[in-house]
Write an enzyme that holds these catalytic residues in place. Sequence first.
Site, PDB file in Angstrom:
ATOM      1  N   VAL A   7      -1.468 -14.579  -2.202  1.00 37.49           N
ATOM      2  CA  VAL A   7      -0.194 -14.303  -1.535  1.00 37.49           C
ATOM      3  C   VAL A   7      -0.312 -13.005  -0.755  1.00 37.49           C
ATOM      4  CG1 VAL A   7       2.286 -13.991  -1.820  1.00 37.49           C
ATOM      5  CG2 VAL A   7       1.024 -15.449  -3.428  1.00 37.49           C
ATOM      6  N   ASN A  11       0.683 -14.563   5.160  1.00 36.11           N
ATOM      7  CA  ASN A  11       0.394 -15.940   4.757  1.00 36.11           C
ATOM      8  C   ASN A  11       0.076 -16.044   3.271  1.00 36.11           C
ATOM      9  OD1 ASN A  11       0.501 -17.238   7.395  1.00 36.11           O
ATOM     10  ND2 ASN A  11      -1.394 -16.158   7.862  1.00 36.11           N
ATOM     11  N   ALA A 108      -4.016  -6.073  -5.290  1.00 35.14           N
ATOM     12  CA  ALA A 108      -4.817  -7.111  -5.939  1.00 35.14           C
ATOM     13  C   ALA A 108      -5.787  -7.761  -4.969  1.00 35.14           C
ATOM     14  CB  ALA A 108      -3.893  -8.165  -6.542  1.00 35.14           C
ATOM     15  N   ASP A 109      -5.358  -7.948  -3.711  1.00 38.83           N
ATOM     16  CA  ASP A 109      -6.235  -8.582  -2.727  1.00 38.83           C
ATOM     17  C   ASP A 109      -7.488  -7.757  -2.475  1.00 38.83           C
ATOM     18  OD1 ASP A 109      -4.583  -6.585  -1.611  1.00 38.83           O
ATOM     19  OD2 ASP A 109      -4.581  -7.528   0.371  1.00 38.83           O
ATOM     20  N   ARG A 110      -7.335  -6.429  -2.502  1.00 43.19           N
ATOM     21  CA  ARG A 110      -8.478  -5.558  -2.245  1.00 43.19           C
ATOM     22  C   ARG A 110      -9.455  -5.576  -3.418  1.00 43.19           C
ATOM     23  NH1 ARG A 110      -5.780  -0.557   1.126  1.00 43.19           N
ATOM     24  NH2 ARG A 110      -7.953   0.006   1.449  1.00 43.19           N
ATOM     25  N   ASP A 129     -11.155  -6.128   5.509  1.00 41.64           N
ATOM     26  CA  ASP A 129     -10.258  -7.285   5.550  1.00 41.64           C
ATOM     27  C   ASP A 129      -9.321  -7.128   6.742  1.00 41.64           C
ATOM     28  OD1 ASP A 129      -8.476  -9.362   5.181  1.00 41.64           O
ATOM     29  OD2 ASP A 129      -8.312  -9.073   3.020  1.00 41.64           O
TER      30      ASP A 129
END
Length: 260
Positions: A7, A11, A108-110, A129
């Site tokens: 998430v 997107n 969290a994405d990192r 990213d």
Amino acid sequence: MLLTIDVGNTNITVGVFRGEDLITTFRLTTKRTRTSDEYASTLAGILLQNGIEFKKMKDVIISSVVPNVMHSLISAIIKYLDIRPIIVEAGIKTGIKVVTENPKQIGADRIVDAAAAYEIYGGPVLVIDFGTATTYDLVDQEGAFLTGITAPGIRISARALWEGAAKLPEIEIKKPESILAKETISSMQAGLVYGQIGQTEYIIKKVKEEAAYLGEIKVVATGGLGSIIAPETEMIDVYNPNLTLQGMRLIYEKQNRGKK
């Protein structure tokens, strides 16, 4: 099969793994408000279009930087799959040790990207990213997350242009034929794309300069807009559009239910 859900601010990226194989991916818009039933219906419908039954998911892992969608999304997984999903958050096994001043501030994405890049490509590695923000994260030989750099993403910069200047139109983000633009749209595209390339190269150069003690640093890029930037610079070694989803699978396998 494993359902991975990332998430992001723009997107929601969904991937399905059969073992180590990523068999399908698709995206939803994050900012639309959905109920748990709507999430389940949307996921089931798109999966079915790809020949996959939603009910056949054996487990689910979610990484999110948007807290306000989590209640409905988690509820959908619990209600329709009878699975309590793994959430990438503090305390979970990732294979990465965050040694910044405040580890809980790292998204969290990192962490997922760093874990994937380190396990797949080894360290030291600089992970870029190209998402809503453009992030640069450095992981050393031992898997320690040393530092993170955050810059506005290309879409944020583009939006600032057309929302902040009355006569500038909303444009498609792509590389123009030449930097020597002769009209408004290509001049904006040139500034956005070549500006991002210049920023990327300079930050990579400075990171390598100040972290020279680490030795040779591999540069790995991901994110949708990375497909525009990565081919334009020799300073990016690898572009992997599915790095985040692969990282979620790798983190999933480190959990106690990884053999489920």
